[in-house]
Design a protein around this motif. Structure first.
Motif, mmCIF file in Angstrom:
data_model
loop_
_atom_site.group_PDB
_atom_site.id
_atom_site.type_symbol
_atom_site.label_atom_id
_atom_site.label_comp_id
_atom_site.label_asym_id
_atom_site.label_seq_id
_atom_site.Cartn_x
_atom_site.Cartn_y
_atom_site.Cartn_z
ATOM 1 N N PRO A 20 0.790 -1.239 0.000
ATOM 2 C CA PRO A 20 0.000 0.000 0.000
ATOM 3 C C PRO A 20 0.826 1.296 0.000
ATOM 4 C CG PRO A 20 -0.926 -1.567 1.547
ATOM 5 C CD PRO A 20 0.385 -2.149 1.072
ATOM 6 N N ASP A 21 2.015 1.261 0.605
ATOM 7 C CA ASP A 21 2.846 2.468 0.685
ATOM 8 C C ASP A 21 3.894 2.541 -0.427
ATOM 9 O OD1 ASP A 21 4.290 0.317 1.663
ATOM 10 O OD2 ASP A 21 5.285 1.485 3.227
ATOM 11 N N GLN A 22 3.790 1.667 -1.430
ATOM 12 C CA GLN A 22 4.746 1.625 -2.533
ATOM 13 C C GLN A 22 4.111 2.189 -3.807
ATOM 14 O OE1 GLN A 22 8.023 0.266 -2.371
ATOM 15 N NE2 GLN A 22 7.576 0.421 -0.179
ATOM 16 N N PRO A 23 4.930 2.690 -4.734
ATOM 17 C CA PRO A 23 4.376 3.164 -6.008
ATOM 18 C C PRO A 23 3.907 1.979 -6.858
ATOM 19 C CG PRO A 23 6.769 3.276 -6.034
ATOM 20 C CD PRO A 23 6.373 2.888 -4.642
ATOM 21 N N PRO A 24 3.047 2.229 -7.842
ATOM 22 C CA PRO A 24 2.596 1.150 -8.739
ATOM 23 C C PRO A 24 3.777 0.498 -9.462
ATOM 24 C CG PRO A 24 1.285 3.126 -9.066
ATOM 25 C CD PRO A 24 2.424 3.509 -8.174
ATOM 26 N N PHE A 25 3.589 -0.760 -9.849
ATOM 27 C CA PHE A 25 4.627 -1.456 -10.621
ATOM 28 C C PHE A 25 4.925 -0.702 -11.911
ATOM 29 C CE2 PHE A 25 3.021 -5.060 -8.101
ATOM 30 C CZ PHE A 25 4.214 -5.594 -7.650
ATOM 31 N N VAL A 26 3.873 -0.199 -12.560
ATOM 32 C CA VAL A 26 4.022 0.547 -13.813
ATOM 33 C C VAL A 26 2.807 1.460 -13.970
ATOM 34 C CG1 VAL A 26 2.906 -1.238 -15.231
ATOM 35 C CG2 VAL A 26 4.531 0.317 -16.297
ATOM 36 N N GLU A 27 3.028 2.598 -14.596
ATOM 37 C CA GLU A 27 1.940 3.540 -14.872
ATOM 38 C C GLU A 27 1.466 3.341 -16.308
ATOM 39 O OE1 GLU A 27 0.503 5.529 -12.798
ATOM 40 O OE2 GLU A 27 1.921 5.709 -11.148
ATOM 41 N N GLU A 28 0.224 3.716 -16.587
ATOM 42 C CA GLU A 28 -0.268 3.689 -17.958
ATOM 43 C C GLU A 28 0.634 4.575 -18.810
ATOM 44 O OE1 GLU A 28 -4.389 4.798 -17.811
ATOM 45 O OE2 GLU A 28 -4.993 2.805 -17.171
ATOM 46 N N GLY A 29 0.971 4.087 -19.996
ATOM 47 C CA GLY A 29 1.868 4.816 -20.890
ATOM 48 C C GLY A 29 3.324 4.430 -20.710
ATOM 49 N N GLY A 30 3.628 3.689 -19.649
ATOM 50 C CA GLY A 30 5.003 3.280 -19.377
ATOM 51 C C GLY A 30 5.458 2.147 -20.281
ATOM 52 N N THR A 31 6.750 2.103 -20.532
ATOM 53 C CA THR A 31 7.347 1.038 -21.331
ATOM 54 C C THR A 31 7.488 -0.212 -20.468
ATOM 55 O OG1 THR A 31 8.557 2.666 -22.636
ATOM 56 C CG2 THR A 31 9.381 0.398 -22.693
ATOM 57 N N VAL A 32 7.132 -1.367 -21.044
ATOM 58 C CA VAL A 32 7.232 -2.634 -20.321
ATOM 59 C C VAL A 32 7.955 -3.671 -21.170
ATOM 60 C CG1 VAL A 32 5.181 -2.294 -18.894
ATOM 61 C CG2 VAL A 32 4.944 -3.393 -21.117
ATOM 62 N N SER A 33 8.567 -4.631 -20.496
ATOM 63 C CA SER A 33 9.141 -5.798 -21.172
ATOM 64 C C SER A 33 8.227 -6.984 -20.890
ATOM 65 C CB SER A 33 10.561 -6.069 -20.676
ATOM 66 O OG SER A 33 10.560 -6.339 -19.292
ATOM 67 N N ALA A 34 8.331 -8.012 -21.695
ATOM 68 C CA ALA A 34 7.426 -9.161 -21.599
ATOM 69 C C ALA A 34 7.424 -9.795 -20.210
ATOM 70 C CB ALA A 34 7.795 -10.202 -22.649
ATOM 71 N N ASP A 35 8.584 -9.844 -19.561
ATOM 72 C CA ASP A 35 8.675 -10.510 -18.257
ATOM 73 C C ASP A 35 8.533 -9.550 -17.076
ATOM 74 O OD1 ASP A 35 11.087 -9.223 -18.623
ATOM 75 O OD2 ASP A 35 12.314 -10.897 -17.946
ATOM 76 N N GLN A 36 8.137 -8.316 -17.344
ATOM 77 C CA GLN A 36 7.990 -7.315 -16.282
ATOM 78 C C GLN A 36 6.673 -7.493 -15.531
ATOM 79 O OE1 GLN A 36 8.653 -3.321 -17.579
ATOM 80 N NE2 GLN A 36 7.785 -2.411 -15.737
ATOM 81 N N THR A 37 6.730 -7.416 -14.206
ATOM 82 C CA THR A 37 5.538 -7.497 -13.367
ATOM 83 C C THR A 37 4.770 -6.179 -13.457
ATOM 84 O OG1 THR A 37 6.629 -9.012 -11.843
ATOM 85 C CG2 THR A 37 4.701 -7.848 -11.001
ATOM 86 N N ILE A 38 3.459 -6.278 -13.736
ATOM 87 C CA ILE A 38 2.630 -5.070 -13.792
ATOM 88 C C ILE A 38 1.615 -5.039 -12.651
ATOM 89 C CG2 ILE A 38 2.921 -4.824 -16.285
ATOM 90 C CD1 ILE A 38 -0.096 -5.751 -16.455
ATOM 91 N N GLY A 39 1.499 -6.141 -11.924
ATOM 92 C CA GLY A 39 0.555 -6.210 -10.813
ATOM 93 C C GLY A 39 0.629 -7.560 -10.127
ATOM 94 N N LEU A 40 -0.222 -7.714 -9.123
ATOM 95 C CA LEU A 40 -0.314 -8.961 -8.362
ATOM 96 C C LEU A 40 -1.768 -9.391 -8.272
ATOM 97 C CD1 LEU A 40 1.883 -8.005 -5.259
ATOM 98 C CD2 LEU A 40 2.592 -9.425 -7.179
ATOM 99 N N VAL A 41 -2.000 -10.695 -8.236
ATOM 100 C CA VAL A 41 -3.319 -11.228 -7.948
ATOM 101 C C VAL A 41 -3.181 -12.025 -6.654
ATOM 102 C CG1 VAL A 41 -5.175 -12.765 -8.689
ATOM 103 C CG2 VAL A 41 -4.029 -11.317 -10.349
#
Length: 81
Positions: A20-41
């Motif tokens: 909760p006190d950390q920034p998002p893994f990635v913001e919309e518009g951000g560059t990502v790689s295939a193996d990059q974490t974008i969230g958690l379930v």
């Protein structure tokens, strides 16, 4: 350019941040790689990383933070190319 749909690997609650006190893994518009974490379930206090699945730009999250997901539900779209 094409789009890749990132899907939830399992049912549970989706989180865009590692804590909760950390920034998002990635913001919309951000560059990502295939193996990059974008969230958690999370299900029953177990967490599974959601990976981008393709190299490109994360064009949009299609679910809100802390949304309840089913297995295979769309989470985000990545613009490839």
């Amino acid at each position: 350019m094409s789009e890749h749909t990132v899907r939830s690997p399992l049912p549970g609650v989706f989180y865009r941040r590692p804590a909760p006190d950390q920034p998002p893994f990635v913001e919309e518009g951000g560059t990502v790689s295939a193996d990059q974490t974008i969230g958690l379930v999370e299900i029953m206090k177990q967490y599974q990383e959601v990976k981008a699945g393709a190299d490109g730009s994360l064009s949009a999250f299609v679910v809100e933070d802390q949304a309840v997901l089913g297995a295979g539900d769309p989470v985000a779209t990545v613009e490839v190319g």
